[in-house]
Write an enzyme that holds these catalytic residues in place. Structure first.
Site, PDB file in Angstrom:
ATOM      1  N   ARG A  83       9.080  -0.860  -1.966  1.00 47.79           N
ATOM      2  CA  ARG A  83       9.116  -0.277  -3.293  1.00 47.79           C
ATOM      3  C   ARG A  83       7.727  -0.297  -3.882  1.00 47.79           C
ATOM      4  O   ARG A  83       6.984  -1.249  -3.691  1.00 47.79           O
ATOM      5  CB  ARG A  83      10.000  -1.130  -4.225  1.00 47.79           C
ATOM      6  N   SER A  90       7.280 -10.310   1.782  1.00 50.30           N
ATOM      7  CA  SER A  90       8.318 -11.322   2.007  1.00 50.30           C
ATOM      8  C   SER A  90       8.390 -11.822   3.442  1.00 50.30           C
ATOM      9  O   SER A  90       9.428 -11.732   4.089  1.00 50.30           O
ATOM     10  CB  SER A  90       9.671 -10.758   1.600  1.00 50.30           C
ATOM     11  N   ASP A  98       8.493 -12.699  -2.159  1.00 55.89           N
ATOM     12  CA  ASP A  98       9.497 -12.143  -3.087  1.00 55.89           C
ATOM     13  C   ASP A  98      10.200 -13.228  -3.899  1.00 55.89           C
ATOM     14  O   ASP A  98      10.560 -13.013  -5.058  1.00 55.89           O
ATOM     15  CB  ASP A  98      10.508 -11.239  -2.369  1.00 55.89           C
TER      16      ASP A  98
END
Ligand code: ADP
Ligand code: MG
Length: 461
Positions: free
Chosen positions: A78, A146, A199
């Site tokens: 994203r 992440s 994350d």
């Protein structure tokens, strides 16, 4: 008939071996706390890496300006931009999601980062009204990455290993911020990474922005992990100066937790042995979204092979690893129709089993329940482990201190039965402390958190 009896026996054996009764969960939580101590004591002291995030101050709400964030961690990445207005006000926010072509997950570092930088550049080009960058300034970005990273500073860190279906050898040991920066240069994008965060750390930061009582964050998505706020003097392996705040966010990398108390089955053993990272991420492999559907597939394979569960022949599709995805498992598990028609249609569409009896469908729902419940209950035990480490698992006399855990990830968000089971198990484990512990869904907190950390570590401050 004998066929059903045999299938039933396989299911009962699975249930037995997946059993995560309360006493066992307490052992898992205790083991988690022990490993947390060990991982904080020395580098390599535990399977839990307990990585230092270099985040020693969480967002205050005073952050201002235009910041970007990029979140890479699973099947999608994203990009987002936020215009922060200070005083806990977010003026405007926009994001875009791009799916990562599977070949890039196992290709070269160069190709993956070029792809990301190109998508980011395209997104930056659409920046319009409501977003303001003061003249002469460089755009700044928080990079949520992440995977386990050994941070060298807040804005740099080397990749320790890949997890979750990624395997790009030439990136291991490299500074991922350096890789991204070089790719941005190659596509002519002038932008600086001012924060590199896991994350979980992003979710903790984003959660804290909304609620000062947030003490930990847990991700239940493609993979699973947790981060929490530790007292800096409780980190013996930390060699640097103690931060002014007295605190340091720790990225536990709990997906790699392993303990003899974990209820593991033959299906977990084979899944692990045949995975991209055998012997690693055992906790993740029994809890997270990438694997739950695959565990169910493996049990169904055994039921097909040894109990003729689908008839005399084994459906060829059933032999394909990862063909049964966790969202499909979840859809079957939530089927409330009297004839379990969702289960029937999933069997037809995915496994090409055209006819399934109600009995068969019922057993599959039960199978989903066994596998999901084990994962959810173990996730709750992990959270109890963190609360124990923080001394927040008991009620202190006259103290009403709330402990909020920020939760995010597609598994938690969409798999209702998993989420409910996790929350009720946590309540069961906490007893009277339940009232002071709150699980809060922090929707896309990690992106916002990364942007906030980019803002609080801006080169222009
Ligand atoms: P990531 O972990 O890759 O950053 P997400 O947090 O969005 O991304 O989680 C995506 C994962 O969530 C998927 O891999 C899938 O396992 C799980 N998931 C998504 N939708 C559902 C669903 N409807 N039911 C169960 N699990 C889901
Ligand atoms: Mg994610």
């Amino acid at each position: 008939s004998g066929r059903w009896a045999k299938a039933e026996a396989i299911l009962r054996e699975l249930e037995e071996n997946c059993g995560a009764h309360t006493a066992k969960l307490r052992q898992v939580a205790d083991a988690m706390t022990v490993e947390m101590h060990a991982g904080l004591a020395s580098e390599g002291g535990s399977k839990l890496k307990m990585l230092i995030s270099y985040v020693d101050n969480l967002p205050t709400g005073d952050e201002k300006g235009l910041f970007y964030a990029l979140d890479l961690g699973g099947t999608n990445f994203r990009v987002m931009r936020v215009q922060l207005g200070g005083k806990e006000s977010m003026i405007k926010q926009e994001f875009e999601e791009v799916s990562i072509p599977p070949h890039l997950m196992v290709g070269s570092s160069h190709e993956l980062f070029d792809f990301i930088a190109a998508a980011l550049a395209k997104f930056v080009a659409t920046e319009g009204e409501g977003f303001h960058l003061p003249a002469g300034r460089q755009r700044e970005i928080g990079f949520t990455f992440s995977f386990p990273v050994r941070q060298l500073s807040l804005a740099s860190g080397t990749l320790i290993k890949w997890t979750k279906g990624f395997l790009i050898e030439d990136a291991v040991g490299e500074d991922v911020v350096g890789e991204l920066t070089k790719a941005m240069e190659r596509v002519g994008l002038d932008m600086r990474v001012t924060a590199l965060v896991n994350d979980t750390v992003g979710t903790l930061a984003g959660g804290r922005y909304d609620n000062p009582d947030v003490v930990a964050a847990v991700i239940l998505g493609t993979g699973t992990n947790a981060a929490y706020v530790e007292r800096a003097h409780a980190i013996p392996k930390w060699q640097g100066l103690l931060p002014k705040s007295g605190e340091m966010v720790i990225n536990m990398e709990w997906g790699n937790f392993r303990s003899s108390h974990l209820p593991l089955t033959e299906y977990d053993q084979s899944l692990d042995a045949e995975s991209l990272n055998p012997g690693e991420q055992i906790f993740e492999k029994i809890i997270s979204g990438m694997y739950l559907g695959e565990i169910v597939r493996r049990v169904l394979c055994k039921m097909a092979e040894e109990a003729d569960f689908f008839g005399n022949d084994i459906p060829p599709k059933l032999k394909i690893p990862f063909i049964l995805r966790t969202p499909d498992m979840s859809a079957m598990h939530h089927d409330t129709s009297s004839d379990l028609k969702v289960v029937g249609s999933k069997l037809k569409d995915i496994l090409e089993v055209p006819n399934s009896s109600l009995k068969m469908r019922k057993m599959i729902v039960e199978l989903c329940d066994i596998v999901a419940s084990r994962g959810a209950r173990l996730a709750a035990a992990g959270i109890l482990g963190i609360l124990k480490k923080l001394g927040r698992d008991t009620v202190k006399e006259g103290e009403k201190q709330k402990s909020v855990i920020a939760l995010d990830g597609g598994l938690f968000e969409h798999y209702t039965k998993f989420r409910n089971c996790m929350e009720s198990t946590l309540n069961e484990l906490l007893g009277e402390v339940t009232e002071t512990v709150i699980v809060k869904h922090s929707n896309d907190g990690s992106g916002i958190g990364a942007a906030l950390l980019a803002a609080s570590h801006s080169q222009y401050l």
